[in-house]
Design a protein around this motif. Structure first.
Motif, PDB file in Angstrom:
ATOM      1  N   ARG A 109      -2.648   4.930  -3.451  1.00 54.48           N
ATOM      2  CA  ARG A 109      -1.312   5.397  -3.851  1.00 54.48           C
ATOM      3  C   ARG A 109      -1.371   6.816  -4.393  1.00 54.48           C
ATOM      4  O   ARG A 109      -0.547   7.665  -4.033  1.00 54.48           O
ATOM      5  CB  ARG A 109      -0.703   4.460  -4.896  1.00 54.48           C
ATOM      6  CG  ARG A 109      -0.263   3.131  -4.348  1.00 54.48           C
ATOM      7  CD  ARG A 109       0.547   2.343  -5.347  1.00 54.48           C
ATOM      8  NE  ARG A 109      -0.133   2.083  -6.604  1.00 54.48           N
ATOM      9  CZ  ARG A 109      -0.940   1.046  -6.824  1.00 54.48           C
ATOM     10  NH1 ARG A 109      -1.188   0.180  -5.859  1.00 54.48           N
ATOM     11  NH2 ARG A 109      -1.498   0.885  -8.010  1.00 54.48           N
ATOM     12  N   THR A 134      -2.457   3.315   4.215  1.00 51.04           N
ATOM     13  CA  THR A 134      -1.255   3.208   3.401  1.00 51.04           C
ATOM     14  C   THR A 134      -0.059   3.732   4.175  1.00 51.04           C
ATOM     15  O   THR A 134      -0.147   4.778   4.815  1.00 51.04           O
ATOM     16  CB  THR A 134      -1.407   4.037   2.101  1.00 51.04           C
ATOM     17  OG1 THR A 134      -2.553   3.564   1.381  1.00 51.04           O
ATOM     18  CG2 THR A 134      -0.178   3.944   1.217  1.00 51.04           C
ATOM     19  N   HIS A 178      -0.551  -1.714   2.394  1.00 51.96           N
ATOM     20  CA  HIS A 178      -1.942  -1.284   2.550  1.00 51.96           C
ATOM     21  C   HIS A 178      -2.723  -2.276   3.392  1.00 51.96           C
ATOM     22  O   HIS A 178      -2.469  -3.479   3.333  1.00 51.96           O
ATOM     23  CB  HIS A 178      -2.658  -1.228   1.189  1.00 51.96           C
ATOM     24  CG  HIS A 178      -1.987  -0.435   0.136  1.00 51.96           C
ATOM     25  ND1 HIS A 178      -2.103   0.932   0.047  1.00 51.96           N
ATOM     26  CD2 HIS A 178      -1.209  -0.810  -0.899  1.00 51.96           C
ATOM     27  CE1 HIS A 178      -1.422   1.357  -1.008  1.00 51.96           C
ATOM     28  NE2 HIS A 178      -0.872   0.324  -1.590  1.00 51.96           N
ATOM     29  N   THR A 213       2.578  -5.466  -7.661  1.00 50.97           N
ATOM     30  CA  THR A 213       1.490  -5.240  -6.721  1.00 50.97           C
ATOM     31  C   THR A 213       0.881  -6.585  -6.337  1.00 50.97           C
ATOM     32  O   THR A 213       0.903  -7.534  -7.124  1.00 50.97           O
ATOM     33  CB  THR A 213       0.412  -4.283  -7.285  1.00 50.97           C
ATOM     34  OG1 THR A 213      -0.530  -3.964  -6.268  1.00 50.97           O
ATOM     35  CG2 THR A 213      -0.295  -4.865  -8.482  1.00 50.97           C
ATOM     36  N   LEU A 222       5.008   0.420  -0.732  1.00 50.03           N
ATOM     37  CA  LEU A 222       3.861   0.889   0.034  1.00 50.03           C
ATOM     38  C   LEU A 222       3.052  -0.318   0.460  1.00 50.03           C
ATOM     39  O   LEU A 222       2.779  -1.213  -0.351  1.00 50.03           O
ATOM     40  CB  LEU A 222       2.979   1.820  -0.810  1.00 50.03           C
ATOM     41  CG  LEU A 222       3.605   3.121  -1.284  1.00 50.03           C
ATOM     42  CD1 LEU A 222       2.621   3.889  -2.166  1.00 50.03           C
ATOM     43  CD2 LEU A 222       4.046   3.969  -0.110  1.00 50.03           C
TER      44      LEU A 222
END
Length: 133
Positions: free
Chosen positions: A32, A73, A87, A55, A85
């Protein structure tokens, strides 16, 4: 999509010899931060405008000491005051998917102590990395 590589350090493994589950969250945090840097945001905490609301990380296979991982990402959702976001953590040598995660990030005004509308310039940068599913 943004990518960076990390070499798994011995201290990031556990007694069973594989990457400790907490280490994955460190890799995601680094991803990030590196992603924000590509958007032009410095790591100056006096100018920081992001807080982590949520998260998650799903552990799909084991990783080990000295393994080279690629952390990918991308943006999967953009709201008015927050964005997500996503991942993937992949073994660079074998291309195995090791873990998958995501984070909800809120644009935040620390002076007012409240969330704020994502500025147009940031929204534009996020859109350039948007991968809709």
């Amino acid at each position: 999509m943004h990518e960076f590589q990390v070499n798994v350090r011995f201290g990031e493994t556990d007694a069973l010899g594989h990457i400790n589950n907490t280490s994955y969250f460190i890799y995601l945090e680094e991803a990030r931060v590196k992603y924000f840097e590509t958007l032009g945001y410095s790591m100056d905490v006096k100018k920081w405008n992001f807080i982590l609301a949520s998260t998650k990380c799903d552990f799909l296979s084991q990783g080990y000491f000295n393994q080279i991982l690629t952390v990918k990402t991308w943006v999967s959702r953009i709201g008015s005051k927050s964005f997500q976001l996503d991942h993937e953590i992949v073994c660079s040598q074998r291309s195995d998917l090791i873990a998958r995660g995501h984070a909800v990030v809120v644009y935040f005004d620390f002076d007012k102590q409240e969330s704020a509308v994502i500025p147009d310039l940031l929204r534009q940068g996020l859109r350039e990395n948007l991968v809709e599913s």
